[in-house]
Design a protein around this motif. Sequence first.
Motif, PDB file in Angstrom:
ATOM      1  N   THR A 104       0.836  -1.201   0.000  1.00 15.83           N
ATOM      2  CA  THR A 104       0.000   0.000   0.000  1.00 15.83           C
ATOM      3  C   THR A 104       0.874   1.257   0.000  1.00 15.83           C
ATOM      4  OG1 THR A 104      -1.793  -1.130   1.164  1.00 15.83           O
ATOM      5  CG2 THR A 104      -1.754   1.275   1.291  1.00 15.83           C
ATOM      6  N   ARG A 105       1.921   1.250   0.814  1.00 11.50           N
ATOM      7  CA  ARG A 105       2.839   2.393   0.872  1.00 11.50           C
ATOM      8  C   ARG A 105       3.549   2.584  -0.462  1.00 11.50           C
ATOM      9  NH1 ARG A 105       6.737   0.746   4.462  1.00 11.50           N
ATOM     10  NH2 ARG A 105       8.122   0.265   2.718  1.00 11.50           N
ATOM     11  N   GLN A 106       3.978   1.490  -1.075  1.00 10.03           N
ATOM     12  CA  GLN A 106       4.654   1.591  -2.368  1.00 10.03           C
ATOM     13  C   GLN A 106       3.736   2.199  -3.433  1.00 10.03           C
ATOM     14  OE1 GLN A 106       6.120  -2.306  -3.377  1.00 10.03           O
ATOM     15  NE2 GLN A 106       7.925  -2.122  -2.067  1.00 10.03           N
ATOM     16  N   HIS A 107       2.485   1.809  -3.404  1.00 12.07           N
ATOM     17  CA  HIS A 107       1.525   2.352  -4.368  1.00 12.07           C
ATOM     18  C   HIS A 107       1.442   3.865  -4.242  1.00 12.07           C
ATOM     19  CE1 HIS A 107      -2.438   3.437  -5.989  1.00 12.07           C
ATOM     20  NE2 HIS A 107      -2.416   2.297  -6.685  1.00 12.07           N
ATOM     21  N   ARG A 108       1.365   4.342  -3.005  1.00 14.42           N
ATOM     22  CA  ARG A 108       1.255   5.784  -2.779  1.00 14.42           C
ATOM     23  C   ARG A 108       2.539   6.511  -3.147  1.00 14.42           C
ATOM     24  NH1 ARG A 108      -1.727   4.485   2.905  1.00 14.42           N
ATOM     25  NH2 ARG A 108      -3.874   4.418   2.089  1.00 14.42           N
ATOM     26  N   LEU A 112       0.854   5.467  -8.182  1.00 13.73           N
ATOM     27  CA  LEU A 112       0.158   4.563  -9.084  1.00 13.73           C
ATOM     28  C   LEU A 112      -1.340   4.841  -9.117  1.00 13.73           C
ATOM     29  CD1 LEU A 112       1.961   1.221  -8.108  1.00 13.73           C
ATOM     30  CD2 LEU A 112       2.566   2.858  -9.907  1.00 13.73           C
ATOM     31  N   ARG A 113      -1.990   4.310 -10.124  1.00 14.78           N
ATOM     32  CA  ARG A 113      -3.426   4.522 -10.280  1.00 14.78           C
ATOM     33  C   ARG A 113      -4.214   3.555  -9.404  1.00 14.78           C
ATOM     34  NH1 ARG A 113      -4.044   5.062 -16.881  1.00 14.78           N
ATOM     35  NH2 ARG A 113      -2.619   6.853 -17.131  1.00 14.78           N
ATOM     36  N   GLY A 114      -5.478   3.945  -9.144  1.00 12.28           N
ATOM     37  CA  GLY A 114      -6.359   3.070  -8.396  1.00 12.28           C
ATOM     38  C   GLY A 114      -6.234   3.262  -6.894  1.00 12.28           C
ATOM     39  N   ALA A 116      -4.996   2.574  -3.328  1.00  7.88           N
ATOM     40  CA  ALA A 116      -3.738   2.052  -2.776  1.00  7.88           C
ATOM     41  C   ALA A 116      -3.973   0.886  -1.827  1.00  7.88           C
ATOM     42  CB  ALA A 116      -2.991   3.170  -2.055  1.00  7.88           C
ATOM     43  N   ARG A 117      -4.999   1.000  -1.001  1.00 10.33           N
ATOM     44  CA  ARG A 117      -5.258  -0.078  -0.034  1.00 10.33           C
ATOM     45  C   ARG A 117      -5.666  -1.365  -0.737  1.00 10.33           C
ATOM     46  NH1 ARG A 117      -9.780   0.011   4.871  1.00 10.33           N
ATOM     47  NH2 ARG A 117      -9.542  -2.191   5.441  1.00 10.33           N
ATOM     48  N   ARG A 118      -6.536  -1.248  -1.723  1.00 17.01           N
ATOM     49  CA  ARG A 118      -6.966  -2.443  -2.445  1.00 17.01           C
ATOM     50  C   ARG A 118      -5.787  -3.089  -3.179  1.00 17.01           C
ATOM     51  NH1 ARG A 118     -11.481  -4.972  -3.949  1.00 17.01           N
ATOM     52  NH2 ARG A 118     -11.581  -5.990  -5.981  1.00 17.01           N
ATOM     53  N   TYR A 119      -4.924  -2.272  -3.744  1.00 16.47           N
ATOM     54  CA  TYR A 119      -3.728  -2.769  -4.418  1.00 16.47           C
ATOM     55  C   TYR A 119      -2.846  -3.530  -3.432  1.00 16.47           C
ATOM     56  CZ  TYR A 119       0.901  -2.444  -6.699  1.00 16.47           C
ATOM     57  OH  TYR A 119       2.147  -2.722  -7.228  1.00 16.47           O
ATOM     58  N   GLY A 120      -2.612  -2.930  -2.262  1.00 19.93           N
ATOM     59  CA  GLY A 120      -1.759  -3.572  -1.264  1.00 19.93           C
ATOM     60  C   GLY A 120      -2.319  -4.889  -0.793  1.00 19.93           C
ATOM     61  N   GLU A 121      -3.612  -4.913  -0.523  1.00 16.41           N
ATOM     62  CA  GLU A 121      -4.233  -6.151  -0.063  1.00 16.41           C
ATOM     63  C   GLU A 121      -4.228  -7.219  -1.150  1.00 16.41           C
ATOM     64  OE1 GLU A 121      -7.288  -4.221   3.237  1.00 16.41           O
ATOM     65  OE2 GLU A 121      -8.046  -4.786   1.249  1.00 16.41           O
TER      66      GLU A 121
END
Length: 347
Positions: A104-108, A112-114, A116-121
């Motif tokens: 999640t942190r990497q996404h932020r 990145l798009r979308g 972040a929490r959903r991506y991390g999970e």
Amino acid sequence: MNGLLAAYLGHRVEAARAVDGDFAAELCARMSAFTLAGGKGLRSVLAWWGWLAGGGTAAGPVAGSALRACSAVEVLQSFALAHDDVMDAAPLRRGSPSFHAVYTRQHRERGLRGDARRYGESLAILVGDLAMVWADDLLHESLADLPTGAAAHAVWRDMRTEVIAGQFLDLGAQADGDRSEDRAVRIDQLKTATYTVERPLHMGAVMAGADEATVTALRAYGTDVGVAFQLRNDLMDAYGAPDHTGKRTGEDLREGKNTLLLACGVRRAEEAGDRSAQRALARVGRSSAPEDAEEAARVLDRVGAREEVSRRCRLLAERGLGRIRRLDLHPAVSEGLRRFAETAART
């Protein structure tokens, strides 16, 4: 054992690079590092003790296959932890950010798009899936060299199903607010006792071709001491220091988990007619505020639930040791099982 596991996981990570470099680096290498940094390797050690208790040899090619099979339990543990942290929304594991928190942190940070929490999970779920697949692969490859492979695989199959059933019951108890002591103990048996202690011992003993009496005694020890171990974890969650437990204090209370500690507290508050205690414990699972979890922990101590669970830990550990007293065990195995029971009783 850790050297065998490191070699196996290193080989799998290298093979994954041929599939996709980012996949190998972001998922495979991260899961491998997490597994190898897992601490004492409790489950694999217990499986090895089961092997020795069942009459397995400590050296030679067959022992090497048994060691590899035992180490598969550590990879399976990575699967369970990755998914468990997503379900519990736990930000820490072993004192470091959990998989989903890292992704999640990497996404932020990368913009990145979308969501972040959903991506991390989602990536954390993939880590868990990968660990399950590699654990199965390692077990099957190891058991191929053992004449008892089919029987050992049956234990492995049951263990995987039981831990998921325990997680299912745990989530259900959180959702419906169940505070049954019987259900709490059943969850402890499935999520921890069978998976952490009973089945590893069972699998190791079966791999060695142990007689029925030995298998029965080891499994009974595993059930008793495994439940004691989980009850101790529940107490540590409520009262332990984060630098010792590797996670935030009071997570179970914030999540509304139906632990035996909480169930005992609810019963004792009702029996005593303690309205303030009842109100504080009724907020468990309804409020995620740290101060409410802290108040619930104080109440559980005040009504005597903490001491009741501590006492139960000691009784279970003592009973578990009694289960194996008549077994003719290797001194190192006997001492190891004794020390583990003592640890489970130490609250």
